[in-house]
Design an enzyme around this catalytic site. Structure first.
Site, short mmCIF file in Angstrom:
data_model
loop_
_atom_site.label_atom_id
_atom_site.label_comp_id
_atom_site.label_asym_id
_atom_site.label_seq_id
_atom_site.Cartn_x
_atom_site.Cartn_y
_atom_site.Cartn_z
N GLU A 150 0.80 -1.23 0.00
CA GLU A 150 0.00 0.00 0.00
C GLU A 150 0.83 1.28 0.00
O GLU A 150 0.90 1.99 1.01
CB GLU A 150 -0.95 0.01 1.20
CG GLU A 150 -1.97 -1.10 1.16
CD GLU A 150 -3.07 -0.90 2.21
OE1 GLU A 150 -3.02 0.07 2.96
OE2 GLU A 150 -3.99 -1.74 2.24
N GLU A 179 -5.26 -8.56 0.66
CA GLU A 179 -5.76 -8.34 2.03
C GLU A 179 -7.24 -8.00 1.95
O GLU A 179 -7.66 -7.23 1.07
CB GLU A 179 -5.09 -7.13 2.71
CG GLU A 179 -3.75 -7.38 3.32
CD GLU A 179 -3.21 -6.14 4.05
OE1 GLU A 179 -4.01 -5.34 4.59
OE2 GLU A 179 -1.98 -5.98 4.05
#
Ligand code: BGC
Length: 445
Positions: free
Chosen positions: A167, A356
């Protein structure tokens, strides 16, 4: 009832973790300090002053924890390498004890029949590099590349699944613009150089892995959120587009050679001009084998002239009376389906993996059991949305649940529980939650 076999036999099922959140041993065995060690030592930065020195003590308990992964039925274990554990100063001298730890962990996975998947960077920059400017400094790229080469040389024979960054928007925005994550810096003059060097690092990291590991399957991960305009007014629609540039497009587009997304927002256009980023388009480009998407919530966005720079405001799920998790994040599986489609629409993305997805709830132990029915329902909804996208022909080849066990949830400390396994942070006892048993059953069928 949805079953794993509905996704096909070659679909890969995993569970994801990150070094800082679980390892502990933060100041032991030759590890250097990371920005999270420094940040969490500052008062008021982590809820209730929680510290990450022990976390889940995974460093000492990884064998039992990999057994748990196996018991729950997952075939892939995603973990990250703590940069400062193997390079205490970020570059230069190698800490052999740290190198050995990850060899042991990988060997343990392989012995137990679990495929390891390595994230190279999950937010824990060595403090020594932050002292030189961290991600805002041009020198970070050479240091990152050397770290990637070292990992490839050490582990590339045994590990074929790699994620370069976790991320990038998450750590550049929270850590270098808003100051709520490590290293706690703020403002566009930190954010923009951090974004630029990070976009270079994701591509160069990919290129190094490609050159140095035979048969590597190389990806990187992006947080993603469907951006929903609050109304159809021009102001709200434009505000939503600006947020989309930041939250969804900022890193995936440079990786495809498209440069930064500037057409909907003059601030990004200025960034491009000021930093001459178009000259680096080739350097920021890398043809990933797969893209890891991480989805937790959609955002409903309203124009607000008083918010500096972005002039947009989130209308929270709670105030709209929408279902949400303990983090206040809206539960909306249709938006998960739609954001997958948004990313799948890029012609250069070959393959998607959900790297995720999960939810925090206020879990309680009652008579030794954790009956987390809400989390089970969450997974049922989200997996059904995923299956729908897959059945429509989108090339999605894997899913990783977040996360194996309750852990150090960054600025939230130990207060937010995302695990399929409950962690008692006093005794470090692990207790499988009902959602963990649900996964076991789901993966059996
Ligand atoms: C991060 C994880 C984090 C999770 C839940 C993701 O953004 O990669 O480290 O724990 O979200 O907040």
């Amino acid at each position: 009832m949805i079953k794993a076999s509905d996704f096909g036999n070659d679909f890969s099922w995993g569970v994801a973790t990150a070094a800082t959140q679980i390892e502990g041993a933060a100041q032991l065995y030759g590890k250097g300090p990371s920005i999270w060690d420094t940040f969490s030592a500052r008062s008021g930065k982590i809820k209730k002053g929680h510290k990450l020195d022990i976390a889940c003590d995974f460093y000492h308990r990884y064998r039992e924890d990999i057994q748990l992964v196996k018991l729950l039925g997952f075939k892939v274990f995603r973990f990250s390498i703590a940069w400062a554990r193997i390079l205490p100063d970020g570059r230069g001298e190698v800490n052999q004890e740290g190198i050995r730890f990850y060899h042991n962990l990988i060997d343990e996975c392989l012995t137990q029949g679990i495929t390891p998947c390595i994230t190279l960077y999950h937010w824990d920059l060595p403090q020594a590099l932050e002292n030189e400017g961290g991600w805002t400094s041009f020198s970070i790229n050479a240091a990152f590349n050397a770290f990637v080469s070292l990992c490839a040389a050490e582990y590339g024979d045994k590990v074929k699944n790699w994620l370069v960054l976790n991320e990038p928007f998450g750590f550049t925005s929270l850590g270098y613009m808003l100051g709520i994550h490590a290293p706690g810096r703020t403002g566009l003059s930190n954010f923009f150089p951090a974004v630029l060097h990070t976009a270079i690092a994701q591509a160069e990291g990919g290129k190094i892995l490609r050159a140095e590991i035979q048969g590597a399957n190389i990806g990187t991960t992006y947080s993603c959120s469907e951006i929903i305009p609050y109304t159809q007014s021009d102001n709200d629609l434009l505000a939503a587009k600006r947020v989309d540039c930041l939250m969804n497009r900022l890193f995936v587009e440079p990786a495809q050679g498209l440069g930064f997304p500037t057409e909907n927002w003059d601030v990004l256009e200025k960034f491009q001009i000021e930093y001459g980023t178009w000259r680096l388009n080739e350097r920021m480009k890398f043809d990933f084998d797969f893209i890891g998407l991480q989805n937790y919530f959609p955002l409903t966005i309203k124009y607000n002239a008083f918010i500096p720079v972005i002039q947009a405001w989130e209308v929270k799920a709670k105030s709209r009376k929408k279902p949400h998790t303990a983090m206040g994040w809206e539960i909306n599986a249709d938006s998960f389906y739609r954001i997958i489609k948004q990313f799948a629409a890029y012609p250069n993305i070959k393959n998607l993996v959900i790297s995720e997805n999960g939810a925090a709830y206020h879990d309680k132990i009652t008579d030794g059991n954790i009956v987390d029915a809400e989390r089970i329902e969450y997974f049922e909804l989200y997996l059904s949305a995923l299956l729908k996208a897959k059945k429509e022909g989108i090339n999605i080849t894997g899913y990783m649940a977040w996360t194996l066990m309750d852990n150090f949830e960054w600025a939230e400390g130990f207060n937010a529980r995302f695990g399929l396994v409950h962690t008692d942070f006093k005794t470090l006892t692990r207790t499988i939650k009902y959602s963990g048993y649900w996964w076991q059953e789901f993966l059996r069928n």
